[in-house]
Design a protein around this motif. Sequence first.
Motif, short mmCIF file in Angstrom:
data_model
loop_
_atom_site.label_atom_id
_atom_site.label_comp_id
_atom_site.label_asym_id
_atom_site.label_seq_id
_atom_site.Cartn_x
_atom_site.Cartn_y
_atom_site.Cartn_z
N LYS A 79 0.70 -1.19 -0.15
CA LYS A 79 -0.19 -0.01 -0.06
C LYS A 79 0.88 1.25 0.02
CE LYS A 79 -3.49 2.57 2.76
NZ LYS A 79 -4.12 2.76 3.93
N SER B 257 0.83 3.74 -3.09
CA SER B 257 0.28 5.22 -2.88
C SER B 257 1.12 6.31 -3.40
CB SER B 257 0.03 5.22 -1.29
OG SER B 257 0.94 5.33 -0.29
N LYS C 133 -5.65 -0.66 -2.13
CA LYS C 133 -5.71 0.35 -1.17
C LYS C 133 -4.75 1.57 -1.56
CE LYS C 133 -7.34 -2.05 2.83
NZ LYS C 133 -6.95 -2.10 4.28
N TYR D 11 -5.96 3.21 -4.50
CA TYR D 11 -7.05 4.13 -4.26
C TYR D 11 -6.77 5.40 -3.77
CZ TYR D 11 -11.33 5.52 -2.19
OH TYR D 11 -12.49 6.24 -1.75
N LYS D 12 -5.92 5.04 -2.61
CA LYS D 12 -5.29 6.31 -1.85
C LYS D 12 -4.61 7.36 -2.72
CE LYS D 12 -2.73 7.56 2.19
NZ LYS D 12 -1.41 7.02 3.13
#
Length: 350
Positions: free
Chosen positions: A139, A143, A167, A170-171
């Motif tokens: 993640k 990110s 995740k 998406y972040k």
Amino acid sequence: MTHLKVYNKQDVLLLTRLRRFETKLGERLQTINDADRIEESLAASTAKYVLVGVPEDTGVKANYGNGGCDTAWMPFLQAFLNIQSNDFLPGDNMLLLGHFDFSDLGLVIEENAGSYEEKIEAYRHAVNTIDDEVEHLIKLITSHKKIPVVIGGGHNNAYGCIKGAAKGLYKAGLIPLAQVNAINLDAHADYRPLEGRHSGNAFRYADEDGYLAKYCVVGLHENYIPQNCWIDIVNDPFIDVITYEDIFLLEKRNFMQAIAHATSFTEDTYCGIEIDLDSIQNTLSSAATPSGILPLHARQFVTFSASDSKIAYLHICEGASRISDGRSDAGMGKLISYLVSDFVKAAEAM
Ligand SMILES: N=CN[C@@H](CCC(=O)O)C(=O)O
């Protein structure tokens, strides 16, 4: 991420054999500036690809398999760091972050679990810890809009890769929902039931938990798909499979057409690229096979899929340089290093 060991430049150079008039990848790769501030160092780095090792065999043991896939990472590094840095692959856009050392989990289980079944339960429980730490790191990397290159380890780590990438992307604002697709070059679907985490059910858990959108397996062996998994797969429009038999025995489509089918099936969003080394003939792993694809096919798969996908991550797993029954494979490190260098070259050419 208490089990993460972060490398510095000195660690990398120790494994790099220096030669006058030559530059090796080990001399060009970036490392984390400050091991206590991984996120800040990642954010400041210009690297696009972040290499991480997950040398563990807990997930394979939790699946009643033969341990040993914790032995691929070091031979890989020794081979990879000594690739020539040249116009084909300069290496300066890669960062070698480090590896996870989960050996304490296995030791506690070996010392305390009584029966074989108790051990299996304990290994499955330990995989949850591995999942959490792998997910957290993937993640973090995604990110920051970087591409994780993960070398395992068992195929259980596909779960942490999928969940972490979903995740992270998406972040980063790159996807509207925390979900990614995956394509998997594998003799097995690893879509076994939800019976506790192990190397044979990463994709089922990722799917059930909502992080896996579409999934396509290339090269599945008909002999190793449990009937219950097969029924679930054929009834799911978001899962597709092209079997080894359809490609190489029945010649319904050739290997490149199979990969093209997989990349077009998953083209709607970011896609994790998975290679289980047990798909390659005579390559050491828990489920090694005398009848499988050639190393050349795996190189074609990684090259084509990297150039024809929105890449979420690359995960290469299940390979062992030594396995618990005493067998060894001296070529494992070099095989994985070819696949990683092919991947970066293809992704860069996009
Ligand atoms: N990741 C591989 N999983 C396979 C093979 C297991 C084994 O024989 O070690 C599976 O569960 O079917």
